[in-house]
Design an enzyme around this catalytic site. Structure first.
Site, PDB file in Angstrom:
ATOM      1  N   ASP A   1      40.786  -3.270   9.254  1.00 56.56           N
ATOM      2  CA  ASP A   1      42.158  -3.386   7.951  1.00 56.56           C
ATOM      3  C   ASP A   1      41.700  -3.027   6.949  1.00 56.56           C
ATOM      4  OD1 ASP A   1      44.423  -4.085   6.858  1.00 56.56           O
ATOM      5  OD2 ASP A   1      44.194  -6.151   6.541  1.00 56.56           O
TER       6      ASP A   1
ATOM      7  N   ASP B   1      53.168 -10.152   5.114  1.00 56.49           N
ATOM      8  CA  ASP B   1      52.294 -10.101   4.966  1.00 56.49           C
ATOM      9  C   ASP B   1      52.211  -9.540   3.465  1.00 56.49           C
ATOM     10  OD1 ASP B   1      49.928  -8.017   4.368  1.00 56.49           O
ATOM     11  OD2 ASP B   1      51.198  -6.068   5.105  1.00 56.49           O
TER      12      ASP B   1
ATOM     13  N   GLU C   1      44.064 -11.415   7.522  1.00 57.83           N
ATOM     14  CA  GLU C   1      44.897 -10.569   8.083  1.00 57.83           C
ATOM     15  C   GLU C   1      44.014  -9.349   9.411  1.00 57.83           C
ATOM     16  OE1 GLU C   1      44.167  -8.518   4.387  1.00 57.83           O
ATOM     17  OE2 GLU C   1      45.778  -9.404   3.343  1.00 57.83           O
TER      18      GLU C   1
ATOM     19  N   LYS D   1      47.034  -9.423  -6.430  1.00 56.82           N
ATOM     20  CA  LYS D   1      46.337  -9.988  -5.642  1.00 56.82           C
ATOM     21  C   LYS D   1      45.118 -10.123  -6.060  1.00 56.82           C
ATOM     22  CE  LYS D   1      45.931  -9.843  -0.362  1.00 56.82           C
ATOM     23  NZ  LYS D   1      46.002  -8.654   1.151  1.00 56.82           N
TER      24      LYS D   1
END
Length: 260
Positions: free
Chosen positions: A196, A10, A174, A73
């Site tokens: 999420d 992850d 995800e 990210k």
């Protein structure tokens, strides 16, 4: 313990972690030293020029804010003129510059990093922890990404793996990975909504499960509705109240901002 051939990673905006499936089919999260199960997605260069990743880098944030990068990210596969860069400038102390072909690059202590290189450092740290756990080098991984990631962003994640010799055999959304964890071995037939809420994004996917077949029917999300954004809202609240009480605006002081 027999090493897992492929680990799941992850790669998070704020924290990252890894897991594998043991011989009994049980998913096991790989622990970090000290009993932690996540690693901060932070890259820094300290005053001695040493590159730090994870907890060591996170400890630099207050003392060395200009050379500590987090939330990178969000910069994967985006252009310098994007809204993402503009919004990040409101809260981070590190610098973002225009790179080749209008890409984004981040200078840290005089060295230019691309977002892909920053991601590779985080992946390398995760692989280091996993390899130590198994007693031999991990060479393959499945990596999860936000549902909104486009093909360019997914390519950058694979490229980050390639830079360190880590083969990313598959990239999974995800929310889909959460649905897989929920439905695995249950033989359910149903349609589920998977939310999420991460450090950088808030995604939702509608997933149909039929006899161990998982089909994504729809997906969507907000790029700037995660934990980092909650932090930003709290910071603005503190700044506003402090200015109201003292008449001092701390928003122009990077060190004070980082401490807040």
């Amino acid at each position: 313990m027999a090493p897992a051939k492929i680990i799941g990673i992850d790669l998070g905006t704020t924290n990252s972690c890894a897991a594998y499936v043991d011989d009994q089919g049980k998913v096991v999260i790989i622990p970090y030293r000290g009993g932690e199960f996540t690693i901060p997605s932070v890259v820094a260069v300290d005053s001695k020029g040493r590159e730090l990743v994870g907890y060591e880098a996170k400890r630099q944030i207050s003392l060395n804010p200009f050379n500590t990068v987090y939330g990178s990210k969000r910069l994967l596969g985006i252009s310098y003129d994007s809204e993402v860069v503009a919004k990040m400038r409101e809260t981070v102390s590190f610098t973002m510059q225009r790179g080749p072909d209008n890409s984004v690059v981040v200078p840290i202590a005089g060295v230019i990093y691309t977002p892909t290189q920053l991601a590779s450092r985080i992946l390398a740290k995760i692989r280091e922890v996993a390899s130590a756990h198994f007693g031999e080098e991990v060479t393959q991984a499945v990596v999860t990404v936000p549902a909104y990631f486009n093909e360019r962003q997914r390519h950058e994640v694979k490229e980050a793996g390639r830079l360190i010799g880590l083969e990313i055999v598959s990239i999974i959304n995800e929310p889909t990975s959460a649905a897989l964890a929920y439905g695995a071995g249950r033989n359910r037939t149903e349609r589920v909504a998977v939310y999420d809420l991460g450090g950088g994004t808030f995604d939702i996917s509608i997933i149909e499960i039929r006899d161990q077949v998982f089909e994504v029917k729809a997906t969507g999300g907000a790029t700037f509705l995660g934990g980092l954004d909650f932090d930003r809202a709290l910071v603005q609240y503190v700044l506003s109240n402090f200015k109201m009480e003292s008449g001092i605006d701390l928003s122009g002081d990077p060190v004070a901002m980082q401490r807040i």
